[in-house]
Structures are given as structure tokens and as C-alpha cells.
Design a protein around this motif. Structure first.
Motif, PDB file in Angstrom:
ATOM      1  N   LEU A 172      -4.855  -0.713  -6.987  1.00  0.00           N
ATOM      2  CA  LEU A 172      -6.373  -1.331  -7.333  1.00  0.00           C
ATOM      3  C   LEU A 172      -6.039  -1.877  -5.805  1.00  0.00           C
ATOM      4  N   LEU A 173      -5.310  -3.082  -4.777  1.00  0.00           N
ATOM      5  CA  LEU A 173      -5.261  -3.077  -4.197  1.00  0.00           C
ATOM      6  C   LEU A 173      -5.625  -2.792  -2.898  1.00  0.00           C
ATOM      7  N   SER A 206       1.077  -1.700  -0.071  1.00  0.00           N
ATOM      8  CA  SER A 206       0.120  -0.026  -0.100  1.00  0.00           C
ATOM      9  C   SER A 206       0.817   1.056   0.572  1.00  0.00           C
ATOM     10  N   PRO A 207       2.248   1.058   0.836  1.00  0.00           N
ATOM     11  CA  PRO A 207       2.861   3.004   0.839  1.00  0.00           C
ATOM     12  C   PRO A 207       3.543   2.993  -0.755  1.00  0.00           C
ATOM     13  N   LEU A 208       3.316   2.008  -1.195  1.00  0.00           N
ATOM     14  CA  LEU A 208       3.411   2.368  -2.939  1.00  0.00           C
ATOM     15  C   LEU A 208       2.446   3.078  -3.554  1.00  0.00           C
ATOM     16  N   HIS A 209       1.764   3.245  -3.716  1.00  0.00           N
ATOM     17  CA  HIS A 209       0.596   4.530  -3.444  1.00  0.00           C
ATOM     18  C   HIS A 209       0.344   4.832  -2.627  1.00  0.00           C
ATOM     19  N   PRO A 233     -17.313   0.153  -5.673  1.00  0.00           N
ATOM     20  CA  PRO A 233     -16.746   1.401  -6.923  1.00  0.00           C
ATOM     21  C   PRO A 233     -15.054   1.625  -7.244  1.00  0.00           C
ATOM     22  N   LEU A 234     -14.467   1.836  -6.027  1.00  0.00           N
ATOM     23  CA  LEU A 234     -12.985   2.975  -6.561  1.00  0.00           C
ATOM     24  C   LEU A 234     -12.224   1.495  -7.065  1.00  0.00           C
ATOM     25  N   TYR A 235     -12.228   0.675  -6.658  1.00  0.00           N
ATOM     26  CA  TYR A 235     -11.817  -0.613  -7.257  1.00  0.00           C
ATOM     27  C   TYR A 235     -11.481  -0.932  -8.170  1.00  0.00           C
ATOM     28  N   ALA A 236     -13.158  -0.726  -9.124  1.00  0.00           N
ATOM     29  CA  ALA A 236     -13.445  -1.288 -10.701  1.00  0.00           C
ATOM     30  C   ALA A 236     -13.018  -0.061 -11.392  1.00  0.00           C
ATOM     31  N   ALA A 237     -13.566   1.390 -10.368  1.00  0.00           N
ATOM     32  CA  ALA A 237     -13.192   2.252 -11.748  1.00  0.00           C
ATOM     33  C   ALA A 237     -11.561   2.234 -12.040  1.00  0.00           C
ATOM     34  N   ASN A 238     -11.063   2.235 -10.903  1.00  0.00           N
ATOM     35  CA  ASN A 238      -9.239   1.939 -11.374  1.00  0.00           C
ATOM     36  C   ASN A 238      -9.185   0.910 -12.352  1.00  0.00           C
ATOM     37  N   ALA A 239      -9.671  -0.063 -12.124  1.00  0.00           N
ATOM     38  CA  ALA A 239      -9.641  -0.944 -12.574  1.00  0.00           C
ATOM     39  C   ALA A 239      -9.854  -1.224 -14.629  1.00  0.00           C
ATOM     40  N   CYS A 286      -8.883 -10.124  -8.022  1.00  0.00           N
ATOM     41  CA  CYS A 286      -9.883  -9.240  -6.953  1.00  0.00           C
ATOM     42  C   CYS A 286     -11.602  -9.049  -7.440  1.00  0.00           C
ATOM     43  N   ARG A 287     -12.245  -8.362  -6.917  1.00  0.00           N
ATOM     44  CA  ARG A 287     -14.016  -8.234  -7.071  1.00  0.00           C
ATOM     45  C   ARG A 287     -14.390  -7.142  -7.800  1.00  0.00           C
ATOM     46  N   TRP A 288     -15.200  -7.152  -7.710  1.00  0.00           N
ATOM     47  CA  TRP A 288     -15.979  -6.003  -9.002  1.00  0.00           C
ATOM     48  C   TRP A 288     -16.865  -6.068  -7.933  1.00  0.00           C
ATOM     49  N   GLU A 289     -17.790  -7.016  -7.483  1.00  0.00           N
ATOM     50  CA  GLU A 289     -18.646  -6.280  -6.253  1.00  0.00           C
ATOM     51  C   GLU A 289     -19.064  -5.778  -5.525  1.00  0.00           C
ATOM     52  N   ALA A 290     -19.459  -4.413  -5.173  1.00  0.00           N
ATOM     53  CA  ALA A 290     -20.123  -3.424  -4.239  1.00  0.00           C
ATOM     54  C   ALA A 290     -18.790  -2.644  -4.374  1.00  0.00           C
TER      55      ALA A 290
END
Length: 287
Positions: free
Chosen positions: A159-160, A17-20, A135-141, A129-133
Motif C-alpha cells: 500500500l505504501l 519498500s523492499p519488503l514488497h 488507482p493502484l493504491y486504492a485497488a490494493n487498499a 493514505c489518500r485515495w484520490e487519483a
């Protein structure tokens, strides 16, 4: 998790996570985004993190970010989209990440085989990674993977991070914690950003912070000194365990050996980031 203990996935997340998140404390991304005409500070942050969602309104940002004061968000979104576009923000965001990582890690690390290996492992983890529910992950994915390994790793770390974050917000909601209450409880651990930083960046007043603290005392989660009680510690633990369960898929997919290797590699990079001053100590700690 199904293949190994939940703490293993969390440990890997903490290494990656710190890399992001290093971009949030660096001047380069803000400079890039300010050059588009965005106001430095809150508008830059909100536009940068919301850009993958498109030209959304303040309500969508407040909902997906969870712990920001809605009135604070309204001051900057959707005004940011009258200044520039999400597409321009995403391009500038990536340039800022590139400049930040090159400065903090140095050319040898950036060009190393270990960087390429870490990027490949992290991207492999994101395949599950799961897309359901989420939103921020899915948008970046939906964004393209950068070609350069250090930017591919930054993308995968994003993403992670957002995948775990979206799940964590669900866990906070189940715990019955409002956005500001979650911040206050997190700050009480002494291992989070300071209350001053939380209030400034999330738009909460000192009075609102004190009210949230009083509410947590009434629930028995904080004591009179503002420290976590046994019940508060237990609730945070339960929330993290549920977050681990919701974030299990990437690390189950990667498997124990590869997860350990990604943890080792990313942990080394994150150590270098910290040594280079990526996370100023003044911004962290209770108070």
C-alpha cells in the motif's frame, strides 16, 4: 510534509519498500502464478500487479503502470484473464510473498515481536493514505489485511509503495517525462535497474531507448555520454520533492518517533533481504 522534513518520509519509504519489491526478483511468486497457467515473465508480472484492479484491459494497465510499452502490455492483457481470474492471482500472489519472505528472512525474524511491531506501525501509516487519483493504491487498499504479521507487513508495504508510486507518476507527468524517458533518466543515476532489464520487462526496444535518450539530450537533461546534466539532476530532485509532498500523509499521521521506529525495523528486515540475495546485483546499475 507538515510535521517534519520530507526526506524523513522518503527515508522510511526506502526502508519499507523492499519488503514488497523483493517478490519481483524471487522465483516463488512466479512459480505460484505460472501454476495457474500464466506465461512466465511479463504476463506473470502484469497480471500480478494489475489483479487488484480486476479484469481490466491493456489501456488501463498502461495508464496506471506509466512506463510500459502499450504494445507490450497488449500482448498479455487481457489475455491473462482468459487463463485465470484476478481473484486466483491475488491468492497465488500472497502465497508467493509468504514463501519468499519465509525463505529470505528465516523463521526467527518471521515470528519475532519486531515483525509484529513493524506490521502494526506500517498499517497505522496506511490509515492516512489518500485515495484520490491513486488507482493502484486504492485497488490494493480494498483487499483484506492478512492475519500473519509478516504478510500484514507485506500488504502494508504494498500500500505504501503504490501510494507513493501513484503520486510519483503524477510528478513525472508534470515534469513532462514520458514513460520511457522516466526510465532512461532513472537509469542514468546508476542506482536503478539496468537498461537491459528495463527494456526487457517494460517492452521497449533498443531503438526506442536510444530515441528517448536523444530526446533527453535535446532537453539538456543528459549529456553526450548519457549522464545526468545539472538540469537533469535538478529535474529529478524537483520530481522527488513533489513526490514527497504527495506522499506526506502516511508519515505525518504516524509521527516522527513512530516513523523513525518503522524505518529502523523495516530497514533491518530489508538489510537481511539484501544479504540473502533478494536483489541480485546483476540487475542494477547504469548500462
Amino acid at each position: 510534509m507538515t510535521l517534519f522534513e520530507a526526506s524523513t518520509g522518503r527515508h522510511c519509504h526506502n526502508a519499507v519498500s523492499p519488503l514488497h519489491s523483493s517478490v519481483y526478483f524471487a522465483p516463488e511468486p512466479e512459480d505460484e502464478l505460472a501454476a495457474l497457467g500464466l506465461e512466465r515473465g511479463a504476463m506473470v508480472y502484469l497480471a500480478s500487479r494489475a489483479a487488484p484492479l480486476g479484469t481490466v484491459d491493456a489501456g488501463t494497465v498502461t495508464a496506471t503502470f506509466y512506463n510500459f510499452n502499450h504494445q507490450h502490455v497488449q500482448r498479455h492483457i487481457p489475455a491473462a484473464w482468459t487463463v485465470t481470474t484476478p481473484e486466483a492471482v491475488l491468492t497465488a500472489r500472497l502465497r508467493g510473498a509468504d514463501r519468499t519472505l519465509r525463505r529470505l528472512l528465516g523463521p526467527e525474524v518471521i515470528m519475532s515481536t519486531q515483525m509484529t511491531e513493524a506490521a502494526e506501525l506500517a498499517l497505522h501509516a496506511t490509515e492516512a493514505c489518500r485515495w484520490e487519483a491513486r488507482p493502484l493504491y486504492a485497488a490494493n487498499a480494498a483487499l483484506p489485511v492478512p492475519e500473519e504479521p509478516h504478510l500484514a507487513l507485506w500488504h502494508a508495504a504494498t500500500l505504501l509503495r503504490e501510494h507513493r508510486g501513484d503520486g510519483h507518476l503524477a510528478a513525472l507527468a508534470i515534469a513532462g517525462l514520458s514513460g520511457i524517458e522516466a526510465l532512461v533518466l532513472h537509469n542514468a543515476t546508476g542506482r536503478a535497474p539496468t537498461s537491459a532489464l528495463f527494456m526487457r520487462t517494460r517492452g521497449w526496444s533498443a531503438q526506442q531507448w536510444d530515441t528517448a535518450r536523444d530526446q533527453l539530450r535535446e532537453r539538456g537533461l543528459l549529456d553526450e555520454a548519457g549522464d545526468l546534466t545539472q538540469a537533469g539532476t535538478a529535474l529529478r530532485g524537483e520530481t522527488e520533492v513533489l513526490t514527497d509532498r504527495l506522499d506526506a500523509a502516511p508519515y505525518d499521521h504516524l509521527g516522527p518517533a513512530a516513523t523513525a521506529r518503522l524505518t529502523e525495523l523495516a530497514g533491518g528486515f530489508s538489510k537481511t533481504l539484501r544479504a540473502a540475495g533478494a536483489f541480485p546485483a546483476v540487475h542494477f546499475g547504469k548500462g
